[in-house]
Design a protein around this motif. Structure first.
Motif, PDB file in Angstrom:
ATOM      1  N   HIS A   1      41.767   2.791  10.556  1.00 28.73           N
ATOM      2  CA  HIS A   1      42.651   3.211   9.458  1.00 28.73           C
ATOM      3  C   HIS A   1      43.154   2.023   8.660  1.00 28.73           C
ATOM      4  CE1 HIS A   1      42.936   7.452  10.550  1.00 28.73           C
ATOM      5  NE2 HIS A   1      42.769   7.015  11.773  1.00 28.73           N
ATOM      6  N   GLY A   2      42.425   0.900   8.765  1.00 26.49           N
ATOM      7  CA  GLY A   2      42.856  -0.306   8.047  1.00 26.49           C
ATOM      8  C   GLY A   2      43.143  -0.037   6.583  1.00 26.49           C
TER       9      GLY A   2
ATOM     10  N   GLY B   1      50.774   5.597   4.190  1.00 26.34           N
ATOM     11  CA  GLY B   1      51.016   6.834   3.446  1.00 26.34           C
ATOM     12  C   GLY B   1      52.251   6.804   2.581  1.00 26.34           C
ATOM     13  N   GLY B   2      52.502   7.931   1.974  1.00 26.81           N
ATOM     14  CA  GLY B   2      53.737   8.142   1.221  1.00 26.81           C
ATOM     15  C   GLY B   2      53.940   7.202   0.053  1.00 26.81           C
ATOM     16  N   GLY B   3      52.861   6.622  -0.476  1.00 22.60           N
ATOM     17  CA  GLY B   3      53.019   5.745  -1.624  1.00 22.60           C
ATOM     18  C   GLY B   3      53.008   4.275  -1.266  1.00 22.60           C
TER      19      GLY B   3
ATOM     20  N   LEU C   1      47.125  13.755   9.520  1.00 20.98           N
ATOM     21  CA  LEU C   1      47.880  13.904   8.266  1.00 20.98           C
ATOM     22  C   LEU C   1      46.930  13.836   7.076  1.00 20.98           C
ATOM     23  CD1 LEU C   1      51.021  11.662   8.969  1.00 20.98           C
ATOM     24  CD2 LEU C   1      51.033  14.142   8.628  1.00 20.98           C
ATOM     25  N   LYS C   2      45.978  12.917   7.177  1.00 24.28           N
ATOM     26  CA  LYS C   2      45.035  12.729   6.087  1.00 24.28           C
ATOM     27  C   LYS C   2      44.185  13.989   5.903  1.00 24.28           C
ATOM     28  CE  LYS C   2      42.662   8.749   4.269  1.00 24.28           C
ATOM     29  NZ  LYS C   2      42.078   7.441   4.619  1.00 24.28           N
ATOM     30  N   ALA C   3      43.681  14.480   7.040  1.00 28.54           N
ATOM     31  CA  ALA C   3      42.823  15.660   6.980  1.00 28.54           C
ATOM     32  C   ALA C   3      43.556  16.848   6.358  1.00 28.54           C
ATOM     33  CB  ALA C   3      42.335  16.009   8.383  1.00 28.54           C
ATOM     34  N   ARG C   4      44.860  16.901   6.568  1.00 30.87           N
ATOM     35  CA  ARG C   4      45.629  18.020   6.031  1.00 30.87           C
ATOM     36  C   ARG C   4      46.223  17.713   4.661  1.00 30.87           C
ATOM     37  NH1 ARG C   4      47.290  21.473  10.538  1.00 30.87           N
ATOM     38  NH2 ARG C   4      45.967  20.790  12.244  1.00 30.87           N
ATOM     39  N   GLY C   5      45.872  16.594   4.126  1.00 35.96           N
ATOM     40  CA  GLY C   5      46.371  16.235   2.798  1.00 35.96           C
ATOM     41  C   GLY C   5      47.854  15.923   2.778  1.00 35.96           C
TER      42      GLY C   5
END
Lengths: 439, 616
Positions: free
Chosen positions: A113-114, A372-374, A330-334
């Motif tokens: 996840h780098g 994430g989150g910006g 989280l990524k898979a679920r957008g």
């Protein structure tokens, strides 16, 4: 619709929460103040889907993976190439999916996840002892005699969400009681989940109390209170009880029930409390909870003053799996764009190995990781010297980081609130948003 | 050898007193005399004429209400007074038997006799030790590194047990050097990280009722005397404190001292129900070289110790007394009414929920207070009675103000013509649940059994040891093989961890520790802030209530009573300290018709949730 009991959802001392309720038993004795408690909602069934639309609003959520005791930066996010044994460094740097980011070799899954990770390698803090440092890291304020500052979870809870909107508490703390809400007051304290496999603290009925018995008790309480003067305190107690009963039978409680996850998902996360905590955090965020903190590290956690490596290796490998799976999920679920995931402790650990094969507290240059989150993925900010001692470039203070975090989730760090003494206080004092960390 | 043995005896006996003998808290029986239990009365009652002092309060308010045209609320009935006074002075309501006795008692002045009795029982010190410690710890969000708040409690409890004067308590907490394990007061400075200004702020809040904190960074916007200069001048009194971290450097000055057995906690679970036993060896010393400097980056000048509203002390370090002692001498001098006023206001506020100023630390150097005349009168009285805490408590509790009925309307609040209900604090609630459910009594019984068993164990060990010593001496003189065999036999009995007795003792100890652990954890959890929702969940489903209803003796005892009426009466007496009214009987008698402990526990649960139970 009645849901069956799910045996996995037991409290440590309590009964299963997913009780089948008998509507018929509840028709009696309504009408007075306490009757409200027994109103039709009690006959609704614990359960539901655990999904709400609120989780999809524009507002962001935060998951804080709290690495209790202070993990070692060089053995995690700031690996070094030195082979001098006095520095230890048995975890070599490994490549990740981002050319910018290198991690220590004990974090192989996170390495995939780098490109999501924003690593800050230049954190500095003035607080040398755990309790003070944790307070500082959680509130952004150094502890002083009078100011009781709210912890970050309480800030997010207050700014981004309230219980009434979603039927779930805005702030959940897993595996730890968390920190004080300070001058925000107890209303902004978290709901505590001690064991991710069990419902939140005190939510389940005690083992020897059946639902029938509980209803009888509520009815008796109504009889006891009838005609007694209540006053403002009585109204406060009743308000709390109303909310508690609403919570006990909220259809969103399913968000706390890990047994509703497909087996494959549960297995992907793993069995440990931390890994299960990560899964619960994902479920909660999905349901609209705004701030979830998951403690990692029982007892002293990462505070390895002696025999550092065996303990750290064990902890970091567990952490690696939990966080990596959380990010994938989280990524898979957008949800990763709207969810900030932070992994940090209260400080770092000494570059040199001490006489007990341990590492002590280190403040002059330590690391944390965000995703994430910006926050800008595949990015490393700041740098420590070659031996890993001091910040060589771009120091980031704890208030700086706090300001950046609040800014990202749309909260003004300069926003002021009055404390107990009537003094105005900014949410973050003396912190500058580090715009480089953000997309 | 025998000296060594005696030393061990003393140590072991103390250990029993500390850990085992405790638990009188919930004892529903007469306090035993003598060394068992160490529950002697702690101090004589104060000599001052207290009813006279309470009369001063009453006269003041009679005149005030008359002038203001206010009709005060009537005085409460005996049952309410008993409950209120017990909660205020013991942190727990009276037992059902005590209520019955008190209601039947027709001697005149039974209220003041009750107050005297409450003030001289060990439970008074248990509870007020907690209060004093909370006053200290609640000033800050979290404790300083290495603070031992358990030994801080041993100190506060002992101070209340011996009824040390408020000025002596100030002196010990603020000015006395010492190490933290045996001299719990030393934790005060440590709790505030030994930072001169932080300790100074705390000292001022606790003992002068003045909150200095805003003056740390700027002059107070509304109070002229609270300048930044005065803040740092006051902080300079604490410039010299330091933390001794090397035990070897101070242990000669502060040898280990056995704790006063009479001052030992009598909580269920013994000392272990006091949270927070941890921390390293540390001492508070007066040997720092540092000075407090005014935080002006351009001109960081050294501050001279300055009393609040006074002139700097020029030669503070030339005097024999340390700076801190000089401060306490100034604070507690008879002429300084700040100290007495702050104490009067703090205790008054604790007992009645009313304050002469808005907060316990709401004074400013220019005093502006409600009912100033009365405040000053009481402050003079407190001074004249040598800062006797029990004098103050007795004055307030016997005054009309404390004995009024509740009133919530604005006029009642404004003119103190009635009390308003307050929630129980966490310690009061915890102990009230234990008492009402009979869980406290059960714990007491277990503790008593363990105490007896462990005493027996101890006696056996001493006997074995003495025999061994004798045999060893005899063996040295004659050295016969029979003696040697017997010595070995004794030795092995002593060492045999598998012997049934040893196993039983170990098991009992474990049980006892487990009770203590549970109580300690519960108290700790209860002290944490909770949102109203989580608070309600805790009250309804929490472990304390659940365990107490399941295991406490009350529901079983009540189920055995003969008539439903007796059962209901007993339930009300045990929880609310009064008999049910006829309407209440009418509504609830049916619910206790069946002598089923589970059904009784349901009613008990409902009473435990009632506003009346949760407030006082």
């Amino acid at each position: 619709m009645l849901k069956p009991c799910t045996p996995a959802f037991h409290s440590a001392h309590g009964t299963p929460l997913t009780l089948t309720t008998r509507r018929g038993a509840l028709k009696a004795s309504m009408g007075t103040a306490l009757g409200a408690l027994l109103g039709p909602t009690l006959s609704s069934v614990f359960g539901g889907t655990g999904q709400t639309e609120v989780g999809r609003t524009g507002r962001k959520s935060v998951i804080l993976l709290w690495l209790e005791g202070g993990p070692c930066q060089q053995d995690s996010f700031d690996p070094k190439t030195s082979i001098d044994p006095k520095y230890g460094y048995i975890f070599r740097p490994i490549r990740t999916t981002s050319p910018e980011v290198q991690l220590a070799s004990c974090l192989p899954r996170l390495a995939r996840h780098g490109d999501d990770l924003c690593v800050v390698r230049s954190m500095i803090s003035p607080e040398f002892e755990h309790s003070q440092a944790q307070y500082f890291m959680q509130t952004g304020w150094r502890i002083t005699g009078t100011l009781k500052a709210p912890a970050i979870g309480s800030i997010v809870a207050r700014e981004l969400g309230t219980e009434t909107e979603i039927g779930l508490p805005p702030f959940v703390s897993i595996g730890t009681a968390g920190f004080s809400a300070g001058y925000f007051g107890p209303a902004y304290r978290p709901t505590i989940v001690w064991d991710p496999n069990a419902p939140p603290e005190n939510l389940g009925l005690p083992q020897d109390v059946s639902l029938d018995s509980f209803q009888r008790r509520l009815r008796l309480l109504q009889s006891v209170e009838e005609g007694r003067p209540q006053g403002s305190l009585g109204r406060r107690f009743q308000g709390g009880r109303d909310a508690a009963l609403r919570f006990m039978r909220s259809e969103h409680l399913a968000a706390f029930d890990l047994s509703r996850e497909p087996q494959a998902v549960r297995e992907a996360y793993g069995e440990t409390r931390f890994e299960r905590g990560c899964l619960l955090a994902r479920r909660l965020v999905e349901s609209g909870v705004r701030f979830v903190q998951v403690r990692h590290g029982e007892h002293a956690g990462y505070d390895t003053h002696a025999k550092h490596y065996p303990a750290h290796e064990h902890l970091l490998r567990e952490f690696d799996g939990g966080m990596a799976q959380l990010l994938s999920d989280l990524k898979a679920r957008g949800l990763l764009e709207s969810t900030v995931v932070i992994a940090t402790g209260e400080f770092g650990r000494t570059p040199k190995i001490n006489a007990n094969q341990g590492r002590d507290h280190w403040l002059r240059g330590w690391s944390l990781a965000v995703a994430g989150g910006g926050f800008r993925g595949g990015f490393v900010y700041g740098k420590t010297t070659k031996s890993g001692g001091d910040v060589a470039q771009d120091p980031v203070s704890v208030p700086d980081f706090m300001a950046t975090l609040l800014h990202t989730i749309g909260v003004q760090p300069e926003k002021e609130y009055y404390d107990d003494l009537g003094r105005p206080n900014k949410l973050v004092d003396d912190g500058n948003v580090v715009h480089d960390l953000l997309t | 050898v025998s000296r060594h043995l005696r030393g061990r005896n003393v140590a072991a006996t103390l250990w029993f007193l500390v850990v085992v003998m405790g638990s009188s808290l919930e004892a529903q029986r007469v306090e035993p005399k003598g060394i068992r239990g160490a529950r002697r009365p702690h101090a004589e009652l104060p000599p001052g004429n207290t009813s006279h002092a309470a009369a001063i309060v009453d006269d003041y308010f009679d005149a005030y209400w008359k002038q203001a045209g206010v009709t005060p609320a009537p005085l409460v009935d005996d049952a309410t007074f008993l409950r209120r006074a017990s909660l205020a002075l013991h942190g727990v309501p009276a037992t059902a038997d005590e209520v019955t006795r008190f209601l039947a008692d027709d001697t005149p002045k039974k209220r003041s006799a009750l107050v005297d009795s409450l003030l001289t029982r060990s439970r008074y010190a248990d509870y007020w030790g907690f209060r004093l410690r909370s006053w200290i710890t609640e000033m800050r969000e979290m404790l300083g590194q290495s603070t031992n708040i358990a030994t801080l409690y041993f100190y506060t409890r002992e101070a209340m047990a011996e009824n040390r004067s408020w000025s002596r308590i100030a002196k010990e907490l603020l000015a006395t050097e010492g190490e933290i394990t045996y001299r719990g007061y030393a934790n005060f400075a440590l709790y505030f990280d030994c930072e001169a200004n932080e300790v100074a702020e705390a000292a001022s809040r606790l003992f002068l009722g003045v909150n200095l904190s805003c003056a740390q960074c700027h002059d107070h916007p509304h109070v002229d005397a609270l300048t930044q200069e005065s803040y740092w001048g006051f902080a300079a009194y604490f410039a010299k404190i330091s933390i001794g971290v090397e035990k070897s450097s101070y242990e000669k000055r502060f040898p280990d001292i056995p704790r006063n057995p009479a001052g030992i906690s009598t909580l269920p679970g013994g000392d272990w129900s006091v949270d927070g036993i941890w921390g390293d060896d540390r001492a508070i010393l007066d040997n720092a070289k540092r000075e407090v400097k005014f935080p002006d980056p351009k001109n960081p000048r050294v501050m001279k110790p300055t009393p609040l509203g006074g002139a700097p002390v020029g030669n503070a370090d030339e005097q024999k007394a340390s700076r801190r002692f000089q401060l306490v001498a100034w604070m507690t001098s008879r002429e300084n009414l700040y100290f007495a006023r702050a104490a009067v206001n703090r205790f008054w506020n604790e007992l009645t929920g009313l304050g002469f100023v808005d907060a316990v630390d709401g004074f400013t150097p220019e005093i502006s207070a409600r009912h100033r005349e009365l405040l000053d009168n009481l402050a003079w009285g407190f001074n004249a009675n040598r800062h006797d805490v029990k004098w103050l408590l007795r004055t307030v509790v016997l005054s009309r103000i404390f004995q009024q009925e509740y009133r919530e309307d604005p006029q009642g609040r404004e003119t103190w013509a009635g009390l308003f209900r307050r929630p129980l604090n966490s310690d009061q609630w915890h102990d009230s649940v234990l008492r009402a459910t009979g869980e406290g009594e059960r714990i007491y019984n277990v503790a008593e059994e363990i105490a007896v068993a462990l005493e027996e164990e101890h006696r056996q060990r001493v006997r074995l040891h003495e025999k061994r010593v004798l045999l060893t001496v005899a063996a040295g003189e004659e050295n016969t093989s029979t003696d040697k065999d017997e010595s070995d036999a004794v030795q092995s009995a002593h060492d045999d961890a598998d012997s049934p007795e040893r196993k039983r003792w170990a098991e009992l100890r474990k049980q006892y520790d487990e009770i203590g652990r549970r109580l300690r954890e519960t108290r700790k959890v209860l002290r944490m802030q909770k949102s109203p929702t989580n608070e309600a969940l805790l009250l309804m489903n929490g472990e304390l209530v659940a365990t107490s209803l399941r295991e406490g003796l009350a529901s079983y005892q009540i189920a055995k009573l003969l008539t439903p009426r007796e059962r209901l009466d007993r339930l009300y007496l045990a929880t609310l300290g009064r008999l049910p009214s006829e309407t209440e009987r009418g509504r609830l008698l049916d619910e206790v018709r069946e002598p089923n402990p589970k059904k009784i526990a349901d009613v008990l649960w409902a009473l435990l949730q009632s506003t009346e139970f949760l407030t006082y």
